[in-house]
Design an enzyme around this catalytic site. Structure first.
Site, short mmCIF file in Angstrom:
data_model
loop_
_atom_site.label_atom_id
_atom_site.label_comp_id
_atom_site.label_asym_id
_atom_site.label_seq_id
_atom_site.Cartn_x
_atom_site.Cartn_y
_atom_site.Cartn_z
N HIS A 1 14.29 8.49 26.23
CA HIS A 1 12.97 8.26 26.83
C HIS A 1 12.43 6.87 26.45
CE1 HIS A 1 8.82 9.64 28.06
NE2 HIS A 1 8.49 8.67 27.21
N GLU A 2 12.42 6.58 25.18
CA GLU A 2 11.85 5.30 24.74
C GLU A 2 12.67 4.12 25.24
OE1 GLU A 2 8.93 5.09 23.71
OE2 GLU A 2 8.65 7.22 23.37
ZN LIG Z 1 6.85 7.59 27.27
#
Ligand SMILES: [Zn+2]
Length: 718
Positions: free
Chosen positions: A509-510
């Site tokens: 995600h990051e």
């Molecule tokens: Zn995020």
């Protein structure tokens, strides 16, 4: 004005994790960097860094450098703005709009370092400095956005917008600059401006009081248990923590549970005693709703009323209309329309879940109807029976280092980029690693920093931020410096850092956010990277999570840290199936809070509502079932009454719609289909906020986002 507010994109993913033993340090500042420093003047912010890729020279920055640097930077931008307003030539796009955009370079550079460090590596001195700096910056920002002469020039250029032959990015810059001034009150007369100032002051006091009341109520409520037999169902570690809590609160020899998440969540999930679950649950849902000095009912009704008044003064129908104007959604009607499409499906699924739980209660001879305080307990029983999955089974397959390599390989297969670690650049902490990112043809793209381990001085959660954004303006071609900060447990003497499934997913995600910053390709700094509306910015990262679950991606990296064996498919299947469990509840409770937020902020008059009635009517209107409460009820809905999310709580599901629909394109065309990846990179990752978000999405996908992929990914439909 948006461009003058400086804050990291806080990506609210709470991660658990605690520091274990020491990890090996990775790098030191290079001697070459130190040499460059001795040549520089005393305050390193006043010279070029002189480091490879212009990485901030962390080894030279001392706390005493910040205040003088901020003061000088503010002065520099004031002079730049004065030069614009003093210009005798007629206002043009170049001498006004671009000139504003090009101003504030030093301020950008000082702020980037300062605000990155106050979240990733802070201390009491930095915290004190932040308190000193904050009023300086907000006064400076007001000085610009309320500068009448400056606005006059902006408005003159804006009035000619159709005849200026601007590029799309330039049109957007002109519009955003103009609207930014208007939304700050530039068009109001002096008496209206004064009214706004009074309203803002009242609101700031009330929102603070809301937060303080909630904190008091959260801290004061407790359920103290003296009889050990009431603890059945709870694990030894939960019981031990409850004993420690009791001792700390003056009930030594007993067990105490509070409305704090780490205490209430295991209790509601596992405690067999139904009466005590009810007591704690009602303690939680009645916070700041007890008709005492900490009651928030009147305060929040007043906040909603003042916000409605302010919106009217600014020329908007409601606070929600004001907030949503510069979001992708644009209008409350558009948000309601989306919620209307998802709500019936989510609610129907929740009813099925309640029915399943009721059957279990009946089969156990329970002779009662499921209530809200039973939901987590019986949901867990069903989850366990159906999926039989344990985090300890999966962690050995998700060592941090191999997961990071999996993230890099996924990005490489999609976008052709390559990654080369450097160990000679200055960093702010030994935990930080630095990676150069290159195109397939060897062209340098930017620097990627990771700061993975939990430590004192770092805020909780996980986020992406930049030390320098990509831009190409005023003869400067700036390459990006992007960081991912997380809070993972450190390796121990015997084990590498092993991640839970959710933590591994967060790494993907990051990095999705990081790609948004790294692959940015724009001219204007205020438009590049993650400079998109709040209801769009999460979407490139949500997309990225999807690759991790694909068997061919897992085969690339999810290998047992001892044996090298790839994670068994059977385990993957279980993880996938379990990830959709209880989504009826999760989606419904989230959406109920979203609806409350919208109802409160769509008020078109300043009449003070009766909070209890207002909330009851709103939820009845939507047909929420009594087994589910909104994720936040009004009196403890901090996001909207004391945080920055008023009329914006819908943003999570809104960007999730884009995320699911975008990944569906890859599922249709091939997981690593070069054409789809190229279109995604060009229109989404590289374009930032240089064009209308919906237009960019349409250019990528060939059509608008649909909600079906989201409903499928949550298991709400087949
Ligand atoms: Zn995020």
């Amino acid at each position: 004005m948006k461009k003058f507010t400086l804050a990291p994109i806080a990506l609210a993913i709470a991660l658990s994790g605690c520091g274990a033993s020491k990890t090996e340090s990775t790098q030191q500042a290079a001697p070459a960097v130190e040499q460059a420093q001795t040549i520089a003047t005393a305050n390193p912010f006043f010279a070029k860094w002189g480091t490879p890729h212009e990485m901030p020279n962390f080894s030279a920055i001392k706390n005493e450098h910040y205040l003088p640097a901020f003061s000088a930077a503010i002065k520099e931008q004031q002079q730049e703005i004065s030069a614009i307003t003093a210009n005798k030539e007629a206002p043009t796009f170049a001498n006004t709009i671009e000139a504003i955009e090009f101003s504030g370079n030093l301020l950008d550079s000082v702020s980037s370092v300062f605000y990155n460090l106050t979240s990733a590596e802070t201390n009491d001195d930095l915290k004190a400095l932040a308190k000193e700096v904050s009023p300086l910056l907000s006064a400076h920002s007001d000085d610009i956005s309320l500068n009448g002469d400056l606005f006059k020039r902006v408005a003159t250029v804006h009035a000619q917008k159709d005849n200026l032959k601007l590029t799309i990015a330039q049109q957007k810059l002109l519009e955003d600059t103009y609207v930014g001034f208007v939304r700050s009150g530039a068009k109001l007369d002096e008496s209206q401006k004064e009214k706004i100032r009074v309203l803002n002051a009242q609101l700031s006091k009330l929102t603070l009081q809301f937060g303080d009341n909630l904190l008091s109520e959260t801290n004061s409520f407790e359920v103290v248990i003296a009889d050990k037999s009431k603890l059945t169902g709870l694990s030894q570690s939960v019981i031990a923590a409850a004993a420690a809590t009791a001792k700390a609160r003056g009930h030594e020899g007993k067990w105490a549970f509070t409305t704090q998440r780490p205490s209430i969540t295991p209790f509601l999930t596992y405690a067999d005693d139904r009466q005590l679950r009810k007591e704690l649950y009602l303690g939680y849902t009645n916070r700041a709703n007890n008709n005492n000095e900490f009651d928030n009912k009147e305060i929040l009704a007043k906040i909603a009323s003042l916000r409605a008044t302010r919106a009217k003064l600014m020329g908007y129908k409601s606070h929600a209309h004001f907030v949503l104007e510069d979001r992708v959604a644009k209008t409350p009607a558009a948000v309601y329309e989306l919620l209307n499409k998802i709500w019936p499906t989510a609610l129907a699924k929740a009813k099925v879940e309640v029915n399943d739980m009721q059957k279990l209660v009946d089969a156990e001879g329970g002779k009662f109807k499921i209530k809200a305080w039973d939901y987590p307990y019986y949901a867990e029983k069903i989850r366990k029976a159906r999926y039989d999955i344990d985090e300890e089974q999966t962690r050995p397959y998700f060592a941090l280092e191999s997961t990071l390599q999996g993230v890099f390989k996924t990005a490489q297969k999609l976008y052709g980029i390559t990654v080369k670690e450097r160990t000679d650049l200055p960093t702010y902490h030994d935990d930080v690693r630095t990676f150069e990112i290159y195109e397939a043809d060897g062209t340098y793209i930017g620097l990627f920093l990771t700061d993975h381990y939990v430590r004192a001085g770092k805020s909780g959660g996980a986020w992406m931020n930049s030390y320098r954004k990509q831009y190409n303006m005023n003869e400067v071609d700036a390459t990006p410096i992007i960081v991912n900060v997380l809070n993972y447990p450190r390796p121990t003497a015997t084990e590498p850092a092993l991640l839970t499934f959710d933590q591994a997913s967060t790494l993907f995600h990051e990095f999705g956010h990081a790609l948004h910053g790294l692959l940015s390709d724009g001219k204007y700094r205020s438009q590049t990277g993650t400079a998109t509306p709040r209801d769009f910015v999460e979407f490139p990262s949500q997309v990225m999570e999807n690759w991790m679950l694909q068997p061919e991606v897992l085969a690339m990296f999810a290998k047992h840290y001892k044996t090298g064996e790839v994670i068994p498919q059977e385990l993957v299947n279980k993880i996938q199936a379990a990830s959709q469990f209880n989504q009826g509840f999760a989606t419904t409770e989230y959406m109920a809070a979203t609806l409350l937020d919208l109802n409160w902020h769509s008020l078109e008059d300043d009449k003070i509502r009766d909070t209890a009635n207002f909330e009851k009517e709103a939820l009845e209107q939507w047909g929420l079932i009594e087994e589910i409460d909104p994720r936040y009820r009004s009196t403890y809905f901090k996001h909207i009454f004391s945080g920055g999310y008023s009329a914006g709580y819908y943003s999570y599901i809104w960007s999730d719609v884009f995320g699911a629909d975008a990944f569906a394109a890859f599922q249709e065309n091939g997981l690593f289909d070069p054409k789809t990846a190229k279109a995604f990179r060009k229109n989404i990752l590289s374009s930032g906020g240089s064009d209308d978000a919906l237009t960019l999405y349409r250019q990528f996908r060939g059509k608008d986002a649909e909600i079906t992929p989201l409903l499928k990914s949550r298991g709400l439909i087949d």
